[in-house]
Design a protein around this motif. Structure first.
Motif, PDB file in Angstrom:
ATOM      1  N   PRO A   7      32.302  55.128  38.797  1.00 27.44           N
ATOM      2  CA  PRO A   7      33.424  54.915  39.718  1.00 27.44           C
ATOM      3  C   PRO A   7      34.118  53.583  39.517  1.00 27.44           C
ATOM      4  O   PRO A   7      35.319  53.489  39.642  1.00 27.44           O
ATOM      5  N   ARG A   8      33.346  52.524  39.140  1.00 25.11           N
ATOM      6  CA  ARG A   8      33.983  51.215  39.057  1.00 25.11           C
ATOM      7  C   ARG A   8      35.001  51.126  37.943  1.00 25.11           C
ATOM      8  O   ARG A   8      35.876  50.283  37.951  1.00 25.11           O
ATOM      9  N   ARG A   9      34.904  51.997  36.927  1.00 25.92           N
ATOM     10  CA  ARG A   9      35.840  51.914  35.818  1.00 25.92           C
ATOM     11  C   ARG A   9      37.249  52.320  36.262  1.00 25.92           C
ATOM     12  O   ARG A   9      38.223  51.706  35.867  1.00 25.92           O
ATOM     13  N   LEU A  10      37.346  53.368  37.046  1.00 28.22           N
ATOM     14  CA  LEU A  10      38.663  53.735  37.544  1.00 28.22           C
ATOM     15  C   LEU A  10      39.150  52.712  38.567  1.00 28.22           C
ATOM     16  O   LEU A  10      40.325  52.365  38.601  1.00 28.22           O
ATOM     17  N   LEU A  11      38.239  52.194  39.388  1.00 22.41           N
ATOM     18  CA  LEU A  11      38.636  51.195  40.370  1.00 22.41           C
ATOM     19  C   LEU A  11      39.198  49.963  39.699  1.00 22.41           C
ATOM     20  O   LEU A  11      40.091  49.300  40.216  1.00 22.41           O
ATOM     21  N   ALA A  12      38.671  49.622  38.532  1.00 24.70           N
ATOM     22  CA  ALA A  12      39.183  48.452  37.828  1.00 24.70           C
ATOM     23  C   ALA A  12      40.650  48.629  37.484  1.00 24.70           C
ATOM     24  O   ALA A  12      41.473  47.728  37.672  1.00 24.70           O
ATOM     25  N   VAL A  13      40.987  49.794  36.976  1.00 30.15           N
ATOM     26  CA  VAL A  13      42.374  50.051  36.619  1.00 30.15           C
ATOM     27  C   VAL A  13      43.229  50.228  37.864  1.00 30.15           C
ATOM     28  O   VAL A  13      44.334  49.682  37.973  1.00 30.15           O
ATOM     29  N   ALA A  14      42.719  50.985  38.836  1.00 32.03           N
ATOM     30  CA  ALA A  14      43.503  51.282  40.036  1.00 32.03           C
ATOM     31  C   ALA A  14      43.790  50.023  40.832  1.00 32.03           C
ATOM     32  O   ALA A  14      44.896  49.841  41.359  1.00 32.03           O
ATOM     33  N   ALA A  15      42.828  49.111  40.931  1.00 31.51           N
ATOM     34  CA  ALA A  15      43.038  47.885  41.688  1.00 31.51           C
ATOM     35  C   ALA A  15      44.143  47.051  41.077  1.00 31.51           C
ATOM     36  O   ALA A  15      44.934  46.412  41.770  1.00 31.51           O
ATOM     37  N   THR A 127      34.985  43.937  33.007  1.00 30.96           N
ATOM     38  CA  THR A 127      35.919  44.640  33.893  1.00 30.96           C
ATOM     39  C   THR A 127      37.371  44.232  33.646  1.00 30.96           C
ATOM     40  O   THR A 127      38.226  44.361  34.535  1.00 30.96           O
ATOM     41  N   ASP A 128      37.639  43.702  32.427  1.00 30.16           N
ATOM     42  CA  ASP A 128      39.037  43.487  32.054  1.00 30.16           C
ATOM     43  C   ASP A 128      39.660  44.836  31.690  1.00 30.16           C
ATOM     44  O   ASP A 128      38.976  45.753  31.219  1.00 30.16           O
ATOM     45  N   TYR A 129      40.949  44.953  31.924  1.00 30.99           N
ATOM     46  CA  TYR A 129      41.625  46.200  31.601  1.00 30.99           C
ATOM     47  C   TYR A 129      43.017  45.888  31.076  1.00 30.99           C
ATOM     48  O   TYR A 129      43.572  44.816  31.303  1.00 30.99           O
ATOM     49  N   ASN A 152      41.722  41.810  35.926  1.00 29.61           N
ATOM     50  CA  ASN A 152      40.268  41.807  36.024  1.00 29.61           C
ATOM     51  C   ASN A 152      39.877  42.380  37.373  1.00 29.61           C
ATOM     52  O   ASN A 152      40.397  41.946  38.413  1.00 29.61           O
ATOM     53  N   THR A 153      38.951  43.347  37.335  1.00 25.66           N
ATOM     54  CA  THR A 153      38.582  44.036  38.561  1.00 25.66           C
ATOM     55  C   THR A 153      37.774  43.147  39.491  1.00 25.66           C
ATOM     56  O   THR A 153      38.035  43.085  40.699  1.00 25.66           O
ATOM     57  N   ASN A 154      36.773  42.448  38.968  1.00 22.20           N
ATOM     58  CA  ASN A 154      35.898  41.653  39.828  1.00 22.20           C
ATOM     59  C   ASN A 154      36.663  40.587  40.584  1.00 22.20           C
ATOM     60  O   ASN A 154      36.368  40.288  41.757  1.00 22.20           O
ATOM     61  N   ASP A 155      37.643  39.961  39.955  1.00 28.64           N
ATOM     62  CA  ASP A 155      38.409  38.886  40.593  1.00 28.64           C
ATOM     63  C   ASP A 155      39.601  39.404  41.380  1.00 28.64           C
ATOM     64  O   ASP A 155      40.311  38.601  42.001  1.00 28.64           O
ATOM     65  N   SER A 156      39.849  40.715  41.334  1.00 31.34           N
ATOM     66  CA  SER A 156      41.004  41.314  42.025  1.00 31.34           C
ATOM     67  C   SER A 156      42.301  40.628  41.615  1.00 31.34           C
ATOM     68  O   SER A 156      43.163  40.338  42.445  1.00 31.34           O
ATOM     69  N   ARG A 157      42.410  40.337  40.317  1.00 24.49           N
ATOM     70  CA  ARG A 157      43.623  39.719  39.795  1.00 24.49           C
ATOM     71  C   ARG A 157      44.255  40.651  38.769  1.00 24.49           C
ATOM     72  O   ARG A 157      43.560  41.374  38.061  1.00 24.49           O
ATOM     73  N   ALA A 158      45.606  40.584  38.734  1.00 22.08           N
ATOM     74  CA  ALA A 158      46.299  41.410  37.750  1.00 22.08           C
ATOM     75  C   ALA A 158      47.707  40.885  37.561  1.00 22.08           C
ATOM     76  O   ALA A 158      48.239  40.147  38.402  1.00 22.08           O
ATOM     77  N   GLN A 178      58.176  40.900  37.437  1.00 17.41           N
ATOM     78  CA  GLN A 178      56.744  40.729  37.226  1.00 17.41           C
ATOM     79  C   GLN A 178      56.033  40.768  38.571  1.00 17.41           C
ATOM     80  O   GLN A 178      56.558  40.277  39.569  1.00 17.41           O
ATOM     81  N   GLY A 179      54.858  41.385  38.606  1.00 11.65           N
ATOM     82  CA  GLY A 179      54.039  41.412  39.797  1.00 11.65           C
ATOM     83  C   GLY A 179      52.684  40.803  39.528  1.00 11.65           C
ATOM     84  O   GLY A 179      52.070  41.072  38.487  1.00 11.65           O
ATOM     85  N   GLN A 180      52.247  39.949  40.452  1.00 18.28           N
ATOM     86  CA  GLN A 180      50.971  39.262  40.277  1.00 18.28           C
ATOM     87  C   GLN A 180      50.102  39.488  41.504  1.00 18.28           C
ATOM     88  O   GLN A 180      50.480  39.125  42.612  1.00 18.28           O
ATOM     89  N   MET A 181      48.914  40.100  41.290  1.00 14.46           N
ATOM     90  CA  MET A 181      47.979  40.297  42.374  1.00 14.46           C
ATOM     91  C   MET A 181      47.111  39.055  42.454  1.00 14.46           C
ATOM     92  O   MET A 181      46.298  38.788  41.572  1.00 14.46           O
ATOM     93  N   LEU A 182      47.283  38.278  43.540  1.00 15.56           N
ATOM     94  CA  LEU A 182      46.553  37.023  43.685  1.00 15.56           C
ATOM     95  C   LEU A 182      45.114  37.265  44.097  1.00 15.56           C
ATOM     96  O   LEU A 182      44.210  36.545  43.681  1.00 15.56           O
ATOM     97  N   ASP A 183      44.894  38.236  44.954  1.00 15.82           N
ATOM     98  CA  ASP A 183      43.560  38.666  45.353  1.00 15.82           C
ATOM     99  C   ASP A 183      43.692  40.067  45.927  1.00 15.82           C
ATOM    100  O   ASP A 183      44.735  40.708  45.779  1.00 15.82           O
TER     101      ASP A 183
END
Length: 809
Positions: A7-15, A127-129, A152-158, A178-183
């Motif tokens: 499950p975490r693999r899809l969550l990494a991309v989806a997050a 968990t980099d994608y 990166n999924t663990n850091d909730s950054r993208a 550009q969109g940046q997910m800070l957390d």
């Protein structure tokens, strides 16, 4: 090829792909357009107040605005955490057992989530994608597309490039460089836009150098923001915050723009303070070009057992014209409006309202010309009120302030300081009840007689009958006593007496007591019938009402709060033709009336027609003075006016209501009215009315909401008064006229309204002080913008339209 991932693999991309962290609140986005097809309740014909029409998104294109929308995916995320992720692609490479590469129409699906791209790389250890090429993402309530996204999924950054997004529930959408997910909660977009309009067809949008959305607080912030209507810049704000959920938030509200004859051009820029969950405030600086700056504010609170609101307006230096009796030019002016309701203990509460203006011209100069009628007096009240199963009581005081700039305080009602009221209605048996309506008050008014009054009104009432008949006897006793002030002989009914004039008040402690006996009875017959091919149930309801009240001379009693009530159908069954307690009519009368109704198969009343008259066996001897100390002679009428009423609504689109009163003693019409209403489609309505009361008024009114298309509606109302003989300064000609236009689209509503109306008027035959015998006109224009999903620029026009156009939504 299909693969099954942890499950975490899809969550990494989806997050990483879920960069759009929130959405501006689109109020009412789940509410469909009002209609007459039964899918939604429409304001019934004849309603005096209609709820605001919900936001209409029917003109928007379907939510599948990004081409890959899949309606078969779940619409909630309840099972996301326990669901298994699946991958699908033309080719999957996992040769090093750490980095998975999906190429060729790659899909990753987990419950409500789905990500698609030409190529997706995912590192199971770090968990980099990295998703590249025609990236598409869908989850419950949201769609997103871009060219490249990595994180990166663990850091909730993208970080994502060339973002397009669409919120499915509230319709918000936009683009960003550009969109940046800070957390996990905060996302920042650079060179971004936002709108609730159709993607690619933005009638309005705001753009910002940066837009930050915080899902935790429910607030979005745009910096260097510009709001545009079409391609035309409408408003620039260096800092602009907006809701991304249903939470309240601090920030600027939309400004209002308007103009009136008294204030000139008006600009208002309110700021809302979300201070705490149970209290908030709004600061509203305004500028009136003809009068100067104003600072207004509102404070609301909700505490355990207490709720209240304080509104204040302050003008430091008014440089506008001063037309009234009060001298206001060059002075500071203010208005205070405070209300509070505090629960004391079970069944008891303390209620208060305090309303005060700096001068009698304040509302004339600054009154809201789009939401209120002319106010000639402000009332303030404080009282302890209580109620139980069979009773209610109140104790308090009421005072008034004159806000008619062309009249003195003699036009005010009597103040009541203090007053106490007690009412009860206790069932003694199944058919018999005992009740009372009692009150005591101290009345005072400058230059008028004052004093205390006690009014006791106990009664026994019976109620016998079935659905086919009823008999309701009632026996009451009324005792009213006064204690007038010591200088009572200096006054007449309407103020101080001149020298040599005799006062009508001959006793300092006058009283009145009398029994009141009535018997109300009726029958109900029904039958099946048909009309125009439709089946109905028709009723025939004869009714007799006998009333006996012995005569008591009441000419020596003051007039604190009594007046002659307008005669209508329900006055045929009333024990008193006077309001208040200072006059009780004598009666030996018998009312005969008959009503017929048509009820359709669903029980809806389609027709109601009534006719009746009172027959007097003794003259009506209790009369009110006619504007001086003179009491009119006793009447010699053998019967009252003939009264007829008709309400007709044979379809959901037409309604007619009419009343008519003819006087058999003078052979003239005393009152007549006609109201006609027709609904045009779903969004239009036409009203016409005529009202006549002999010696008081004759007015024609018309109003309409006329739809030109699904987007455009014309708005109008007009009231015309015919001159009435002996009416002092009553307005004639056009009393109120309003014209406007409304544009409604998928995401924006525009309204422009112009109103010309009588701002000050006087109806009556009693002479007014010098300078008050005038009517003043005002003209006001207002422009309103409603950005669906963001709010409106004021909301004043909506209240005016719902008041002046019967059935407006």
């Amino acid at each position: 090829m299909t693969s099954k991932f942890p499950p975490r693999r899809l969550l990494a991309v989806a997050a990483a792909l879920a960069l759009i962290g929130g959405q501006a609140d689109a109020k009412g986005s789940q509410q469909p357009k009002t209609s007459l097809d039964g899918s939604e309740v429409v304001c019934p014909l004849g309603s005096f107040h209609c709820a605001p029409r919900p936001y209409n998104y029917a003109m928007c294109r379907p939510n599948a605005m990004l081409e890959f929308y899949d309606p078969t995916l779940p619409t909630t995320s309840d099972l996301r955490d326990v669901s298994t992720a699946y991958g699908r692609a033309t080719h999957v490479d996992s040769s090093n057992q750490t980095v998975y590469r999906l190429t060729g129409n790659a899909w990753l699906t987990r419950d409500d989530q789905r990500v698609q791209a030409d190529t997706i790389d995912y590192n199971d250890d770090t968990t980099d994608y990295d998703a590249r090429g025609n990236v598409r993402y869908q989850e419950a309530g949201q769609l997103m597309a871009g060219t490249h996204i990595r994180g990166n999924t663990n850091d909730s950054r993208a970080l994502a490039d060339d973002v397009r997004y669409q919120m499915l529930d509230s319709r918000g959408n936009g683009v960003a460089k550009q969109g940046q997910m800070l957390d996990a909660q905060r996302t920042r977009y650079s060179m971004a836009t936002y709108s609730t309009c159709d993607l690619g067809h933005h009638i309005w949008e705001f753009s910002g150098k940066t837009i930050t959305i915080d899902k935790d607080t429910g607030v979005g912030v745009a910096r260097d923001a510009t709001i545009r209507i079409g391609k035309v810049p409408f408003l620039y704000l260096p800092y602009f915050s907006f809701p991304v959920g249903h939470q309240r938030k601090s920030g600027f509200l939309y400004p209002t723009f308007g103009r009136s004859s008294r204030g000139g051009f008006e600009i208002s820029t309110p700021y809302y303070f979300d201070l705490a969950p149970n209290y908030d405030a709004t600061l509203d600086p305004r500028v009136y070009t003809s009068r100067g700056p104003m600072l207004a504010g509102e404070f609301r609170y909700l505490l355990p057992g207490t709720t209240g609101q304080l509104n204040v307006e302050y003008v430091p230096n008014d440089h506008g014209e001063s037309d009234g009796l009060a001298s206001t030019q060059g002075t500071s002016r203010y208005l205070i409006d405070y209300s509070d309701h505090t629960q004391l203990w079970k069944g008891w509460a303390f209620v208060t309202s305090y309303n005060h203006a700096s001068d009698s011209s304040y509302l004339y100069d600054y009154g809201n010309m789009f939401s209120h009628t002319v106010i000639y007096a402000l009332s303030s009240n404080a009282a302890i009120v209580g109620s139980g199963k069979w009773w209610n009581a109140s104790f308090g005081g009421t005072v008034y302030q004159n806000t008619n700039p062309f009249a003195t305080d003699s036009s005010l009602p009597y103040q009541q300081l203090p007053y106490a009221n007690f009412s009860m209605n206790v069932p003694l048996t199944r058919w018999l009840q005992f009740g009372m309506d009692d009150g005591v008050a101290a009345f005072s008014k400058d230059q008028n007689v004052g004093g205390e009054r006690l009014d006791l009104y106990p009664y026994l009432a019976g109620d016998f009958g079935t659905s086919a008949w009823f008999v309701r006897p009632k026996l009451a006793y009324r005792y009213t006593a006064y204690q007038l002030d010591g200088n009572y002989q200096d006054y007449g009914y309407y103020g101080l007496l001149g020298s040599g004039t005799t006062s009508p008040f001959t006793q300092q402690s006058p009283s009145r007591s009398l029994p009141i006996v009535s018997l109300d009875s009726g029958l109900v017959f029904d039958r099946s019938t048909s009309l125009f091919g439709e089946s109905y149930t028709q009723t025939l309801e004869p009714r007799l009402y006998y009333l006996y009240v012995p005569y008591r001379n009441q000419n020596n009693l003051p007039l604190f709060d009594s007046a002659l009530m307008s005669f209508d159908y329900w006055q045929l069954f009333s024990p008193n033709q006077f309001s208040g307690a200072d006059r009780q009519m004598n009666a030996n009368d018998l009312t005969g009336a008959i009503t017929t109704r048509l009820l359709d198969d669903e029980g809806v009343e389609r027709l109601s027609a009534s006719f009746g008259q009172i027959r007097y066996f003794t003259p009506q001897r209790v009369q009110l003075p006619n504007g001086s100390n003179t009491v009119p002679a006793v009447t010699d009428w053998s019967g009252s006016d003939y009264v007829a009423e008709l309400d007709l609504q044979l379809s959901d689109r037409w309604r007619l209501s009419s009343e008519y009163q003819w006087n058999p003693n003078t052979h003239v019409t005393d009152m007549g009215s006609l109201e006609l209403q027709h609904r045009l489609g779903n969004d239009g309505i036409i009203n016409f009315s005529y009202h006549y009361r002999r010696g008081l008024m004759e007015q024609y009114s018309a109003s309409a909401v006329y739809p030109l298309s699904i987007s455009w509606r014309l708005l109008a109302s007009w009231t015309y008064a015919v001159p009435i003989k002996n009416m002092v300064a009553a307005p004639t000609g056009t009393v109120d006229a309003m014209a406007g236009v409304e544009y409604d689209s998928c995401c924006v509503t525009l309204r422009l309204v112009d109103r010309n109306y009588v701002n000050q008027a006087y109806y009556g035959t009693i002479p007014l002080p010098v300078g008050s015998n005038i009517n003043r006109r005002d003209n006001a224009i207002m422009f309103e913008v409603i950005f669906k999903g963001l709010g409106s620029s004021g909301g004043q026009i909506d209240s005016l339209l719902r008041r002046d156009i019967l059935g407006y939504q």
